[in-house]
Design an enzyme around this catalytic site. Structure first.
Site, PDB file in Angstrom:
ATOM      1  N   GLU A   1       1.088  -0.911   0.029  1.00 17.04           N
ATOM      2  CA  GLU A   1      -0.408  -0.673   0.027  1.00 17.04           C
ATOM      3  C   GLU A   1       1.381   1.164   0.196  1.00 17.04           C
ATOM      4  O   GLU A   1       0.366   2.327  -0.753  1.00 17.04           O
ATOM      5  CB  GLU A   1      -0.932  -0.191   1.397  1.00 17.04           C
ATOM      6  CG  GLU A   1      -1.950  -1.185   1.568  1.00 17.04           C
ATOM      7  CD  GLU A   1      -2.841  -1.391  -0.087  1.00 17.04           C
ATOM      8  OE1 GLU A   1      -3.319  -0.200  -0.887  1.00 17.04           O
ATOM      9  OE2 GLU A   1      -3.254  -2.241  -0.582  1.00 17.04           O
TER      10      GLU A   1
ATOM     11  N   HIS B   1       1.920   2.112  -3.407  1.00  6.76           N
ATOM     12  CA  HIS B   1       1.116   3.561  -4.283  1.00  6.76           C
ATOM     13  C   HIS B   1       0.357   4.200  -2.989  1.00  6.76           C
ATOM     14  O   HIS B   1       0.678   5.660  -4.206  1.00  6.76           O
ATOM     15  CB  HIS B   1      -0.888   3.040  -3.273  1.00  6.76           C
ATOM     16  CG  HIS B   1      -1.409   1.496  -4.245  1.00  6.76           C
ATOM     17  ND1 HIS B   1      -1.196   1.525  -5.696  1.00  6.76           N
ATOM     18  CD2 HIS B   1      -2.181   0.554  -3.577  1.00  6.76           C
ATOM     19  CE1 HIS B   1      -1.674   0.340  -6.070  1.00  6.76           C
ATOM     20  NE2 HIS B   1      -2.328  -0.156  -4.878  1.00  6.76           N
TER      21      HIS B   1
END
Length: 718
Positions: A496, A499
């Site tokens: 994550e 991202h």
């Protein structure tokens, strides 16, 4: 995982949530100051202590969510929405009256930004805020802005103002490549929304888009809704595995890791039992998508959805999936034989391999062969240590540091949310990451990245800094124990954060293509690449320390963990091929030749190999059909690219600063402002095509099947 949405011709590009400026002035506060802030503190320590709460402040100003003054109460969404719509009217008029040129693209991007910064912030709040009033107000704002956007996508005068620019060949040749691409993307979004249709059909397209938004929201909620049954229907000796409400048992998941076969079987059959309303919703969603695609000139929804992606069309996707399935088939059979053998060893009375078995028994095999019990690893992966590891990696690779910053009163939606400032050693403040990492009631179980505001170059020359949220579901720390992560949780955190850094480092002129606003099958590349770093001992050794003794995680433990990932890797990847194939069929030719459940049964038996269980409908829990409709293959496609980037740039030295800067310059900085394959080809110094990358990926997975899509965990066991 990206939280995916889509606003039309003015829609943010194929990814998360996205706000900006207009009446939402709070986010802009302090952006000019790029220097060091005295309120910043080391990131590792900030995550290894419980938040102390804020001192009693009777007179302090309440900033509102994300520093937006209007959002100090749920009613603020209505005010923010009205401000955005007023600005929209002014910008539409400006676009209509402005002579064609670069200014046209800037106006369109500002129009997109003013709408997206409300809709996308609301998109996050509607699922994550603990207060129902905020969630309901955000839901209404999403629907209202979405309806306006779909109408703008079929606004003929707005379309004509852009068409004049694209029709002027000399003008287009004078534009820089990014401006030209953004203009073409806006035009493409108009076209897939049906701008070329007559008035009656344009209205039909708007109505279908609004209907699809509503159906998507309803279906998404239904995918996580627990199943309730009377407790006397379950054997008494497994009752303690589930949650009770009165005389009923609530089954809220597949319990895929439960050691008791009967618990897993019961959870599977009950949680996946067909729900008539959810089934009707899915059928209407798929049918409406198909009607919209045909209305605007595509043979299937998949053809419409794959325009502009690396794959380009569903034929390429299916060819890739079928070839990959063929490559995996022999090893998948061997994996199933190995799993069946373990089940027979532990449960000889019931050795038939069923769909609820592989996650548990493959875990048993890994643990038995490699002694990778999570409790052995967790003490080395405190959340603070992992955050410090990310900080070390980003500092060495990119000259970037993460600092904890105290949020203002009312700025966050839960007191355990941390705010990080992302700071470059010479460029200063790059943006903010809000870390919503901890479990709480009614919080979605999926790990996600949300764009709250995209970066863009403003008219005054300042850069609008990006703002994102990372949402995980980690256990809370206690008085004597910091939050300890399993290896899987640590890898999810790195994924994550990939991202988030894509969002932070995108430095496009236009927010329409900033950061993760790029084709879906490219957007997962930076996050998957981070998984390679998370599994490299040279990186892990920088931060994995026992939270009590300070001892480093032994190298042989990391080696065992990486080796264990090869166990049953083919079967796990075959499961992803099955999911991606099912997604393509659902979004292919309509009307579907069979029911969605019959298609599931047929596809599961052909592309996975384990039997379909009667009276189950896994597709009704397939949440990715909303955000990744016709694009679920993207996890596998992105892995192909990430695998090559790792080998080319970081395999020899994961801290290579020159390689890190090249990766940022040639890939991350462009967001969606450059053709994905062009970025890959420049970074890799090759002219190879997507098909070539996929062939290399197929061979690589046959030889080194170590890394799997994170979505395996988020979708649960089939």
């Amino acid at each position: 995982m990206l939280c995916a949405r889509g606003l039309g011709g003015l829609r943010a590009r194929a990814a998360p949530l996205r706000p900006g400026r207009a009446g939402l002035g709070g986010l802009g506060a302090g952006i000019r100051a790029r220097g060091v802030s005295t309120s910043w503190s080391p990131v590792g320590a900030a995550f290894n202590v419980k938040p102390q709460g804020r001192r009693l402040d009777l007179f302090g100003e309440r900033r509102g969510l994300f520093g937006v003054p209007e959002l100090s109460s749920p009613e603020g969404f209505r005010i923010a929405q009205e401000n955005a719509l007023r600005k929209t009217d002014l910008l539409v008029e400006r676009a209509r009256c402005t002579p064609p040129g670069p200014q046209t693209v800037l106006i369109f991007d500002e129009l997109s930004d003013s709408l997206c910064r409300v809709a996308d912030l609301a998109d996050f709040v509607k699922i994550a805020h603990p207060e129902p009033a905020f969630r309901e107000a955000a839901e209404e704002a999403c629907r209202s802005i979405g309806t306006v956007v779909e109408k703008l996508n079929t606004n003929v005068e707005l379309y004509q103002s852009l068409q004049k620019l694209l029709a002027d060949e000399k003008l287009m040749d004078s534009l820089d490549p990014e401006t030209r691409r953004v203009a073409e993307l806006f035009m493409f979004d108009f076209e897939i929304s049906g701008i070329h249709l007559d008035k009656e059909k344009r209205k039909r397209a708007v109505d279908l888009n609004v209907k699809i938004l509503d159906l998507s929201s309803t279906f998404l909620m239904g995918t996580n809704f627990p199943t309730k049954i009377e407790k006397h229907l379950l054997p008494a000796h497994i009752h303690h595995n589930f949650v009770f409400t009165g005389d009923h048992v609530m089954i809220d998941g597949l319990h895929a890791e439960a050691p008791d076969d009967l618990v897993r079987e019961a959870a599977y059959k009950i949680f996946l039992y067909p729900n008539a309303d959810q089934l009707k919703c899915l059928e209407e969603l798929l049918s409406s998508r198909d009607l919209l695609a045909k209305l605007v000139g595509y043979s299937t929804y998949s053809h419409r959805a794959l325009q502009g992606t690396i794959a380009k069309n569903p034929e390429t996707v299916m060819e890739f999936l079928e070839k990959l399935s063929d490559k995996l088939s022999e090893r998948t059979v061997k994996d199933f034989e190995m799993i069946r053998g373990m089940k027979m060893k532990l449960n000889p009375q019931n050795s038939e391999l069923m769909p609820w078995d592989p996650p548990y028994y493959s875990g048993v095999i890994r643990a038995e062969r490699y002694n990778i019990e999570p409790s052995l690893y967790c003490p080395f992966f405190s959340l603070g240590a992992c955050m410090e590891g990310l900080n070390i990696l980003f500092n060495k690779l990119l000259g970037i540091s993460l600092y904890a910053e105290q949020p203002a009163k009312g700025e966050v939606w839960c007191e355990d949310v941390r705010k990080l400032a992302v700071v470059h050693e010479s460029e200063g403040l790059l943006g903010y990451i809000y870390c919503d990492f901890f479990q709480r009631a009614d919080k979605p179980h999926q790990d996600c990245h949300f764009t709250i505001r995209g970066g863009r170059l403003k008219e005054d020359g300042d850069y609008q800094l990006p703002v994102v949220v990372l949402m995980l579901n980690l256990p809370h720390s206690s008085r004597n124990l910091p939050t300890l992560l399993t290896p899987g949780m640590m890898e999810n955190l790195f994924h994550e954060m990939g991202h988030a850094m894509h969002s932070m480092l995108g430095r496009t002129r236009y927010q329409h293509v900033t950061g993760t606003r790029c084709p879906t099958d490219f957007a997962e590349v930076p996050s998957i690449l981070m998984e390679y770093f998370a599994n490299d001992y040279r990186v892990v050794n920088q931060f994995a320390r026992h939270y009590q003794t300070g001892q480093s995680l032994p190298k042989n433990m990391v080696s065992r963990l990486c080796e264990s990932k090869k166990v049953c890797a083919a079967a796990d990847m075959q499961l992803q091929v099955f999911y991606a194939t099912l997604d393509q069929i659902y979004h292919g030719k309509h009307p579907l030749r069979k029911s969605t459940t019959d298609i599931l049964k047929e596809t599961q038996e052909k592309f996975y190999g384990l039997p379909y269980v009667p009276n189950t409908a896994w597709q009704l829990r397939f949440s990715h059909l909303v955000g990744y409709g016709a694009k679920y293959y993207s996890y596998l496609m992105s892995r192909a690219v990430a695998s090559m980037v790792w080998k080319e740039c970081f395999l020899q030295d994961p801290f290579n600063r020159a390689a890190g800067e090249r990766y940022r310059r040639e890939m991350l900085a462009h967001g969606g402002g450059k053709e994905p394959m062009l970025m890959v080809q420049v970074l890799m110094a090759t002219q190879d095509s997507a098909e070539c990358f996929l062939r290399i990926f197929e061979r690589d997975q046959q030889e080194h099947p170590s890394f799997l899509p994170r979505s395996i965990e988020s979708e649960g066991s089939q």
